[in-house]
Design a protein around this motif. Structure first.
Motif, PDB file in Angstrom:
ATOM      1  N   GLY A  47       0.781  -1.215   0.000  1.00 30.42           N
ATOM      2  CA  GLY A  47       0.000   0.000   0.000  1.00 30.42           C
ATOM      3  C   GLY A  47       0.818   1.273   0.000  1.00 30.42           C
ATOM      4  O   GLY A  47       0.276   2.352  -0.174  1.00 30.42           O
ATOM      5  N   GLN A  48       2.136   1.193   0.214  1.00 31.10           N
ATOM      6  CA  GLN A  48       2.963   2.404   0.247  1.00 31.10           C
ATOM      7  C   GLN A  48       3.250   2.871  -1.167  1.00 31.10           C
ATOM      8  O   GLN A  48       3.605   2.077  -2.023  1.00 31.10           O
ATOM      9  CB  GLN A  48       4.272   2.091   0.983  1.00 31.10           C
ATOM     10  CG  GLN A  48       5.212   3.288   1.098  1.00 31.10           C
ATOM     11  CD  GLN A  48       6.487   2.911   1.843  1.00 31.10           C
ATOM     12  OE1 GLN A  48       6.511   1.898   2.517  1.00 31.10           O
ATOM     13  NE2 GLN A  48       7.512   3.709   1.700  1.00 31.10           N
ATOM     14  N   SER A  49       3.125   4.162  -1.418  1.00 31.79           N
ATOM     15  CA  SER A  49       3.411   4.686  -2.749  1.00 31.79           C
ATOM     16  C   SER A  49       4.905   4.678  -3.000  1.00 31.79           C
ATOM     17  O   SER A  49       5.708   4.665  -2.077  1.00 31.79           O
ATOM     18  CB  SER A  49       2.850   6.099  -2.906  1.00 31.79           C
ATOM     19  OG  SER A  49       3.521   6.964  -2.015  1.00 31.79           O
ATOM     20  N   LEU A  74      -1.350 -10.732 -11.242  1.00 30.21           N
ATOM     21  CA  LEU A  74      -1.297  -9.334 -10.831  1.00 30.21           C
ATOM     22  C   LEU A  74      -1.777  -8.491 -12.001  1.00 30.21           C
ATOM     23  O   LEU A  74      -1.219  -8.565 -13.106  1.00 30.21           O
ATOM     24  CB  LEU A  74       0.123  -8.920 -10.429  1.00 30.21           C
ATOM     25  CG  LEU A  74       0.722  -9.694  -9.247  1.00 30.21           C
ATOM     26  CD1 LEU A  74       1.658 -10.786  -9.763  1.00 30.21           C
ATOM     27  CD2 LEU A  74       1.478  -8.754  -8.306  1.00 30.21           C
ATOM     28  N   ALA A  75      -2.836  -7.723 -11.800  1.00 31.29           N
ATOM     29  CA  ALA A  75      -3.432  -6.932 -12.883  1.00 31.29           C
ATOM     30  C   ALA A  75      -3.649  -5.506 -12.430  1.00 31.29           C
ATOM     31  O   ALA A  75      -4.089  -5.248 -11.293  1.00 31.29           O
ATOM     32  CB  ALA A  75      -4.751  -7.559 -13.328  1.00 31.29           C
ATOM     33  N   LEU A 103      -3.311  -2.156  -7.921  1.00 24.74           N
ATOM     34  CA  LEU A 103      -2.807  -3.453  -8.356  1.00 24.74           C
ATOM     35  C   LEU A 103      -3.621  -4.542  -7.668  1.00 24.74           C
ATOM     36  O   LEU A 103      -3.666  -4.619  -6.431  1.00 24.74           O
ATOM     37  CB  LEU A 103      -1.323  -3.591  -8.005  1.00 24.74           C
ATOM     38  CG  LEU A 103      -0.585  -4.808  -8.559  1.00 24.74           C
ATOM     39  CD1 LEU A 103      -0.555  -4.765 -10.077  1.00 24.74           C
ATOM     40  CD2 LEU A 103       0.838  -4.863  -7.997  1.00 24.74           C
ATOM     41  N   LEU A 104      -4.304  -5.378  -8.474  1.00 27.18           N
ATOM     42  CA  LEU A 104      -5.131  -6.459  -7.938  1.00 27.18           C
ATOM     43  C   LEU A 104      -4.348  -7.769  -7.992  1.00 27.18           C
ATOM     44  O   LEU A 104      -3.880  -8.169  -9.059  1.00 27.18           O
ATOM     45  CB  LEU A 104      -6.426  -6.588  -8.733  1.00 27.18           C
ATOM     46  CG  LEU A 104      -7.344  -5.362  -8.735  1.00 27.18           C
ATOM     47  CD1 LEU A 104      -8.544  -5.611  -9.648  1.00 27.18           C
ATOM     48  CD2 LEU A 104      -7.814  -5.049  -7.312  1.00 27.18           C
ATOM     49  N   LYS A 113      -6.214  -9.490  -3.070  1.00 26.84           N
ATOM     50  CA  LYS A 113      -5.643  -8.334  -2.378  1.00 26.84           C
ATOM     51  C   LYS A 113      -5.496  -7.179  -3.352  1.00 26.84           C
ATOM     52  O   LYS A 113      -5.184  -7.392  -4.531  1.00 26.84           O
ATOM     53  CB  LYS A 113      -4.282  -8.718  -1.803  1.00 26.84           C
ATOM     54  CG  LYS A 113      -3.722  -7.758  -0.781  1.00 26.84           C
ATOM     55  CD  LYS A 113      -2.521  -8.412  -0.078  1.00 26.84           C
ATOM     56  CE  LYS A 113      -2.172  -7.626   1.174  1.00 26.84           C
ATOM     57  NZ  LYS A 113      -1.120  -8.304   1.957  1.00 26.84           N
ATOM     58  N   ALA A 114      -5.700  -5.965  -2.872  1.00 24.79           N
ATOM     59  CA  ALA A 114      -5.518  -4.756  -3.680  1.00 24.79           C
ATOM     60  C   ALA A 114      -4.408  -3.909  -3.059  1.00 24.79           C
ATOM     61  O   ALA A 114      -4.384  -3.700  -1.835  1.00 24.79           O
ATOM     62  CB  ALA A 114      -6.810  -3.948  -3.754  1.00 24.79           C
ATOM     63  N   VAL A 115      -3.476  -3.464  -3.892  1.00 21.03           N
ATOM     64  CA  VAL A 115      -2.355  -2.644  -3.440  1.00 21.03           C
ATOM     65  C   VAL A 115      -2.366  -1.347  -4.242  1.00 21.03           C
ATOM     66  O   VAL A 115      -2.379  -1.373  -5.473  1.00 21.03           O
ATOM     67  CB  VAL A 115      -1.013  -3.389  -3.628  1.00 21.03           C
ATOM     68  CG1 VAL A 115       0.159  -2.475  -3.259  1.00 21.03           C
ATOM     69  CG2 VAL A 115      -0.993  -4.658  -2.797  1.00 21.03           C
ATOM     70  N   GLU A 116      -2.383  -0.216  -3.546  1.00 17.08           N
ATOM     71  CA  GLU A 116      -2.360   1.082  -4.204  1.00 17.08           C
ATOM     72  C   GLU A 116      -0.909   1.464  -4.505  1.00 17.08           C
ATOM     73  O   GLU A 116      -0.034   1.388  -3.630  1.00 17.08           O
ATOM     74  CB  GLU A 116      -3.002   2.148  -3.320  1.00 17.08           C
ATOM     75  CG  GLU A 116      -4.466   1.879  -2.981  1.00 17.08           C
ATOM     76  CD  GLU A 116      -5.347   1.819  -4.212  1.00 17.08           C
ATOM     77  OE1 GLU A 116      -5.086   2.584  -5.174  1.00 17.08           O
ATOM     78  OE2 GLU A 116      -6.300   1.014  -4.220  1.00 17.08           O
TER      79      GLU A 116
END
Length: 1008
Positions: A47-49, A74-75, A103-104, A113-116
């Protein structure tokens, strides 16, 4: 030796011209990258940019175990940008759109999981949580982990393939790689004495499938192209891939498909690992071999260790060693075949008892150096050795002598006024050695990835075999009159004078053969693959191209010292030959089916006698047959070399819902053989007058263009459709290209001449076996479609269909010719045998797979799971040039195959009950020209075709894990003692029936 030096010199030239400049470039680039990366990229938590860089890469692991997850999707949400984790759980995006993104990360059996992220590149470490953690003791380890890894790799594959993965302890519940493959749809195995040996994909014979180790070509220890996978233990592997629709970057020699075996890597594990196992084995013996053979203690043991080391863990090594000994007896019924005279009846019955010892030892070592994340140099090595010693005593009763017909015949019974009894004593000692060494380098330079390697593989089989035959003299044949009864499945052939048949003194030594030899194959291979990532607007794509060069040689060199009762001026009366009495081995119980062998022999005792020169040099008892010895110095020998030069280009485009893969592979094949042409005058007895040997050098070359197009549609995240059009080839076997040409002939006596033509010339009869270097390769156009539905908590259901249009299948054709001149002689009849390309073959099939962990069940039942698959296959070959107008299937193609397993895993317990079935398949085709009289009687020629019978086996395995690192294991193989069986025409007319027994394993393993 000179040939090896030539190939090494040729390979070194290739290295200097193509590999060396690339290695220099790679080394320089790697050094530059090391200098530029003295300060490593910052690790970024979920989640960290991250700062804007050119690419995004990272690794995905299991939150509970820390193990790498293979095949994670990963999409980038709302775009066509996708990535899949490799065998080390790593992924990479070459370039992502600017701006904040989501990022899914999804993986069957795990929570999505979703990652920003913000504008591109850096490094991510992502841990996924199992979707079944809320069930308490149902964990993603052992069987479940293996199943989920396999399903996810199948889902993410661009082509149609099946994957079998080892559990986290690096173990499969199978004793060799061949047996592991039969778990997936459309795959069956061919067994030898109860152990899987060769693999058939979609019913295609093993020699037409491609087998690789870490994507490099393996040499074969057999005298054909088929690779025997019983040499490879399962302890050394991480996964097995069965590819059914090949892509242009894969070998074209894959009519059925391709099997790739991947070994373990230190970089695929999060920390150092050590795995050891030891199993005791109890083998149920089929016959009592007391006094005949000594059974050694059977067991299986394996050790595997791996570690990353160095200041930055840039080095990795994995070493694996294993040993497996299996001692067992076999009971074999082996009739020669069935004849027809008003009714069918067996020609003979053979009752064999056999003692076997199979020892397999293997060691593999993989080393890798990674100076940076983008560069690696690796060395992968393998050595495996299998030694098999078989002691066989075979008692045989033959009814039909010199064309005699049955007397007092009914539909199920009859008798013969004369009979022959034989006892064959055989001792075989065969050692197979397989070596494989691969040195390569993988690198990434921005968007360009390279994989360059060289491989040397050697397979060497050593033969040391001995056999001898005792037989009752011709004068005693009336005393061995026989009667038969075919009403029961295990038909009966019994002497009318059992006391005479049981007397070892009537059996006299007729011949002896001492055979030694080697089967040697050397493979030198060089390959280069380059991949360039780019975007077509908003569409991610890549272009891959490269080539492969392979130099392959196969030499089969056998020699036999033959002894007989006559040669030249020596003619020993049967009554004066050595008798069986000193080697007699009493039989205390009937063989399977209730048949009684009237005599047997002690193979060890007879072998010691035969290897004593004082006994073989006694020309009052037996004499060396120099002519037969000379003929067999050339018979069935091979000396072949083959080079294959291949190049390909393929492109992949990732649309939002559809991925397209297209390209072209071109392969140029050149073969050369130097073999003997053997001409034998059967009227002459002295080798100087009877034998003429010539050398025949034969060459052939051909070029194949293999285009392909494959589409993968992600209709929903868990519903996938696939379609593929591919083209593959199957190269002719070595013996089909250049088998030793043999020409046998004999003059007819005047009273035997039936032909009135050319009365002033000697008339002959004979047979000619011809080589055929001009054989065309099989060429198959393949069409595949499939629908796959994946279940988010694990499991899947898939259905697919396939069609193959195969040109140039190869069959042996026998052509009897009458009233003709050949080589200056006039023949009343001369039979020609040659392997020829037949007409087209068509193969159509349906495959269904279902896999489901039943985690939705309440309580203790949520540890259950089931897996099942089946394939229905039908083929038809045009054999009009064989005078067969009926429907003939392809050789060794089973019509249906199914596999099923019920398993349970909970609180450290694992249980698995598995069954595997394949239907009958054709092994040889009868020639109508050989059965003219039977056909006139209304009997179909198909009644003389030979088949391998259906076979269904059951295996049971279980384990209990405790204190995290230890496991007790147990297994029962071939639970029902299923026979290996063959038959002629109909299943009720068996012509081979082998029993090898059940195997019970009990052991312990530990892993750290």
């Amino acid at each position: 030796m000179r040939k090896i030096y030539k190939r090494l010199d040729r390979l070194s030239n290739v290295f200097r011209k193509s590999l060396l400049p690339l290695v220099v470039f790679i080394s320089a680039s790697a050094g530059a990258q090391i200098n530029s990366q003295t300060k490593p990229a910052p690790k970024i938590s979920d989640g960290q940019s991250i700062e804007a860089i050119a690419a995004l890469w990272g690794k995905v692991t299991d939150e509970q175990t820390g193990e790498s997850l293979v095949g994670v999707s990963l999409a980038l949400k709302g775009t066509s940008f996708k990535a899949i984790t490799d065998v080390e759980g790593r992924f990479r995006f070459a370039k992502l759109p600017a701006g904040n993104q989501t990022l899914l990360i999804s993986y069957i059996g795990y929570k999505t999981k979703a990652v920003e992220i913000s504008e591109t590149t850096g490094q991510l470490s992502i841990a996924l949580e199992s979707s079944s953690t809320n069930l308490g003791q149902v964990t993603i380890t052992g069987l479940r982990r293996s199943q989920i890894q396999s399903i996810n790799q199948k889902k993410q594959a661009l082509n149609i393939k099946e994957v079998i993965t080892a559990n986290e302890a690096g173990k499969l519940p199978d004793i060799n790689v061949a047996e592991a493959t039969q778990r997936v749809s459309g795959v069956s195995i061919e067994t030898d004495r109860g152990e899987g040996q060769f693999v058939s994909i979609r019913g295609i014979q093993p020699s037409l499938n491609n087998v690789t180790l870490n994507n490099t070509t393996l040499a074969s220890t057999t005298n054909s192209r088929a690779t025997a996978l019983d040499l490879l233990p399962t302890e050394i592997i991480s996964s097995i891939e069965i590819v059914k629709s090949t892509t242009p970057d894969m070998e074209g020699n894959a009519i059925g498909g391709s099997i790739n075996i991947n070994t373990l890597s230190a970089f695929s594990k999060p920390k150092p690992f050590f795995i050891a196992s030891l199993d005791g084995l109890h083998q149920v013996q089929q016959v009592n071999l007391s006094g005949f053979d000594k059974i050694k203690t059977p067991f299986r043991g394996a050790v595997t260790a791996g570690k990353k080391f160095g200041a930055k863990e840039q080095f990795g090594a994995v070493i694996s060693a294993n040993y497996f000994r299996r001692d067992f007896s076999a009971s074999v019924l082996d009739p020669d075949g069935w004849e027809y005279n008003k009714y069918f009846y067996p020609n003979e019955i053979e009752l064999q008892i056999e003692g076997n010892e199979r020892d397999r030892m293997g060691i593999s070592a993989d080393f890798e150096f990674r100076p940076t994340l983008n560069n690696s140099v690796y060395l992968k090595t393998l050595y495996t050795r299998t030694n098999e010693i078989a002691k066989n005593s075979e008692f045989e009763l033959t009814m039909q002598i010199s064309g005699a017909q049955p007397l007092d015949q009914t539909a199920t019974s009859g008798r013969f006024a004369k009979g022959s009894g034989e006892l064959d004593q055989a001792y075989s000692d065969e050692t197979e050695n397989l070596y494989n060494y691969t040195l390569g380098t993988r690198n990434r330079f921005g968007r360009l990835s390279t994989d360059v390697y060289g491989t040397y593989s050697r397979a060497k089989t050593l033969l040391d075999n001995f056999d001898g035959t005792f037989e009752n003299p011709k004068s005693t044949e009336p005393q061995l009159s026989l009667k038969y009864n075919t009403q029961p499945f295990f038909f009966e052939i019994t002497p009318e004078n059992p006391e005479f048949a049981s007397n070892p003194e009537i059996y006299k030594l007729r011949n002896l053969n001492f055979t030694t030899g080697t089967v040697l194959e050397d493979v030198y291979e060089f390959s280069a693959d380059l991949k360039y990532d780019f975007n077509l607007g908003s569409i991610p794509a890549y272009l891959k191209f490269g080539g492969r060069y392979r130099d392959r040689s196969k030499v089969v060199d056998r020699a036999t010292d033959a002894y007989d009762l006559k040669y030249g001026d020596v003619n020993i009366a049967n009554e004066d030959a050595y008798s069986l009495t000193p080697f007699y081995f009493p039989t205390s119980a009937p063989a399977q089916g209730g048949a009684m062998p009237f005599v047997h022999g002690n193979v060890n005792k007879f072998k010691d006698f035969a290897y004593n020169p004082a006994n073989t040099n006694n020309e009052s008892k037996i004499v060396r047959d120099k002519l037969e010895t000379a003929i067999r110095a050339y018979e069935n020998d091979l000396n072949n070399s083959e080079t294959v030069s291949a190049g390909y280009v393929m492109g992949v485009m990732n649309f939002k819902k559809i991925t397209a893969i297209g390209g072209l592979r071109v392969e140029r094949t050149s073969t050369e053989s130097n073999n003997a042409e053997v001409i034998v005058d059967e009227e002459e007895s002295e080798v100087e007058n009877a034998l003429l040997v010539k050398n025949a050098r034969l060459t052939n070359s051909y070029t194949n263009f293999l285009p392909s197009l494959q589409l993968k549609a992600n209709i929903t995240p868990n519903f996938i459709a696939r379609a593929a059009w591919t083209n593959t080839i199957g190269r002719p076997d070595y013996s089909q290209l250049s088998a030793t040409t043999q020409y046998n002939y004999a003059a007819l006596d005047e009273e035997d001449e039936n032909d009135i033509n050319f009365p002033d010339q000697t008339h002959y009869e004979g047979d000619v076996t011809l080589a055929n270097p001009g054989l065309k390769p099989y060429y198959s156009s393949n069409f595949d479609i499939s629908l796959e539905r994946y279940f988010s908590k694990g499991g899947m259901i898939a259905i697919g269909g396939f069609y193959k249009r195969i040109k140039n299948p190869i069959y042996e054709i026998e052509t009897p010719s009458k009233a003709m001149f050949y080589e200056g002689k006039y023949y009343e009849e001369l039979t020609f045998s040659q392997d020829l390309n037949a007409g087209n073959a068509n193969l159509l099939g349906l495959e269904v797979s279902y896999d489901q962990p039943l985690t939705f069940l309440p309580g203790v039942f949520n540890g259950l799971g089931i897996g099942a698959n089946f394939a229905l296959i039908e083929s038809k070959v045009n054999l009009s040039n064989f005078n067969r107008t009926d429907d003939i299937p392809m050789f060794r193609q089973a019509n249906n195959v199914y596999n099923a397993a019920l398993y349970y895993q909970k609180k450290g317990y694992e249980l698995r009950l598995a069954t595997s079935h394949r239907s009958k398949y054709l092994t040889s085709v009868a020639n109508p020209a050989d059965y003219e009289e039977e056909l006139k009687s209304g009997i179909s020629v198909s009644e003389f075709d030979r088949y391998e019978a259906p076979r269904t086996t059951y295996d049971l395995s279980g384990s209990y894990s405790f204190k995290k690192h230890y496991r007790i294991t147990a297994q029962v193989r071939n639970l029902t003692n299923e026979a290996e069986q063959a038959y002629q025409g109909r299943a009720s007319r068996y012509d081979r029936h082998d029993l090898t027994g059940r195997s019970f394993f009990l052991g312990m393993s530990m892993s750290f």
